[in-house]
Design an enzyme around this catalytic site. Structure first.
Site, PDB file in Angstrom:
ATOM      1  N   GLU A 290      -2.470  -9.062   2.852  1.00 35.91           N
ATOM      2  CA  GLU A 290      -2.833  -9.562   4.178  1.00 35.91           C
ATOM      3  C   GLU A 290      -4.340  -9.477   4.430  1.00 35.91           C
ATOM      4  O   GLU A 290      -4.845 -10.070   5.392  1.00 35.91           O
ATOM      5  CB  GLU A 290      -2.070  -8.802   5.272  1.00 35.91           C
ATOM      6  CG  GLU A 290      -2.590  -7.434   5.631  1.00 35.91           C
ATOM      7  CD  GLU A 290      -2.188  -6.331   4.668  1.00 35.91           C
ATOM      8  OE1 GLU A 290      -2.392  -5.157   5.008  1.00 35.91           O
ATOM      9  OE2 GLU A 290      -1.675  -6.636   3.566  1.00 35.91           O
TER      10      GLU A 290
ATOM     11  N   HIS B 209      -3.710  -4.886  -0.548  1.00 38.52           N
ATOM     12  CA  HIS B 209      -3.322  -5.482   0.723  1.00 38.52           C
ATOM     13  C   HIS B 209      -3.400  -7.014   0.640  1.00 38.52           C
ATOM     14  O   HIS B 209      -4.490  -7.577   0.786  1.00 38.52           O
ATOM     15  CB  HIS B 209      -4.257  -5.003   1.842  1.00 38.52           C
ATOM     16  CG  HIS B 209      -4.064  -3.585   2.237  1.00 38.52           C
ATOM     17  ND1 HIS B 209      -3.178  -3.198   3.221  1.00 38.52           N
ATOM     18  CD2 HIS B 209      -4.636  -2.449   1.775  1.00 38.52           C
ATOM     19  CE1 HIS B 209      -3.215  -1.884   3.349  1.00 38.52           C
ATOM     20  NE2 HIS B 209      -4.094  -1.408   2.485  1.00 38.52           N
TER      21      HIS B 209
ATOM     22  N   CYS C 164       0.840  -1.199   0.000  1.00 36.45           N
ATOM     23  CA  CYS C 164       0.000   0.000   0.000  1.00 36.45           C
ATOM     24  C   CYS C 164       0.882   1.258   0.000  1.00 36.45           C
ATOM     25  O   CYS C 164       1.659   1.452  -0.922  1.00 36.45           O
ATOM     26  CB  CYS C 164      -0.983  -0.029   1.165  1.00 36.45           C
ATOM     27  SG  CYS C 164      -2.353   1.153   0.946  1.00 36.45           S
TER      28      CYS C 164
END
EC number: 4.3.2.10
Length: 217
Positions: A200, A198, A88
């Site tokens: 994650e 992202h 990001c």
């Protein structure tokens, strides 16, 4: 049959005050890494991989990163060919500069380019989107072209200008996404990889992507 005694790769999530460090820690552990959250210089330098998160404004992230000597750590790691993954705003600060609300801030200048406002009917770009990955991508290996990843951002890099100029040197692999306009979604450039989205927060697809990175460490 002998049991493998190989240790999992050690990854440091660099904690400079910006980013989803706990979710990144969990996702990396799920992908098979031994994870430490720290801003300690020695730990960050000696880890097999360094993950640089980032959430918020470009200038604020740069200020926090330099205060924690993250700029020096990233530069030294890359000089030695040690893997770094930016996520990001952790990707955006790798470019030359960011322009937010008319104010310009210098980035790490690992890649030429300007991070500017995303021009779309709906901003921020928040939600799931597909990515156009180039042939030969190791980051997106095993992932279908229609796979969706989770984005949250209002700024992006719209042009890629870096060329090696030497056919013996592998050119960076650049992936793209579209929200109102086309923008850089990921880069694979030697030891330096990065994603605008992202991983994650991208479920099984993000876990596979992080596994792909960890397998290079």
């Amino acid at each position: 049959m002998e049991l493998s005694t190989a240790r999992p790769p050690r990854v440091v999530v660099f904690d400079y005050g910006f980013g989803n460090i706990r979710s990144a820690e969990r996702a990396l552990a799920r992908a098979g890494a031994e994870v430490e959250i720290t801003r300690d210089y020695e730990a960050a330098m000696n880890a097999d991989g360094l993950l640089v998160p980032g959430v918020g404004a470009f200038a604020a992230c740069m200020k926090g990163l330099t205060a924690a000597r993250g700029d020096w750590i990233i530069d030294r790691r890359l000089s030695g060919g040690r893997p770094v993954l930016g996520i990001c705003v952790g990707m955006q600060i790798l470019f030359s500069r960011g322009v937010e609300h008319g104010e310009e801030c210098a980035g790490l200048d690992e890649w030429p380019g300007t991070v500017g406002p995303l021009k779309a009917e709906v901003v921020p770009h928040m939600g799931w989107n597909t990515v156009e990955a180039p042939a030969g991508s190791r980051l997106f290996a095993g992932l279908d072209p229609g796979t969706r990843y989770y984005f949250v951002h209002s700024y992006a890099v719209h042009d890629w200008t870096l060329e090696t100029g030497n056919p013996a040197i592998r050119a960076p692999l650049v992936s793209w996404a579209t929200h109102g306009e086309r923008f850089v979604a990921a880069v694979e450039n030697g030891a330096l990889w990065a994603t605008q989205f992202h991983p994650e927060k991208s479920g099984d697809a993000g876990a596979q992507l992080l596994t792909n990175w960890i397998e290079t460490l």
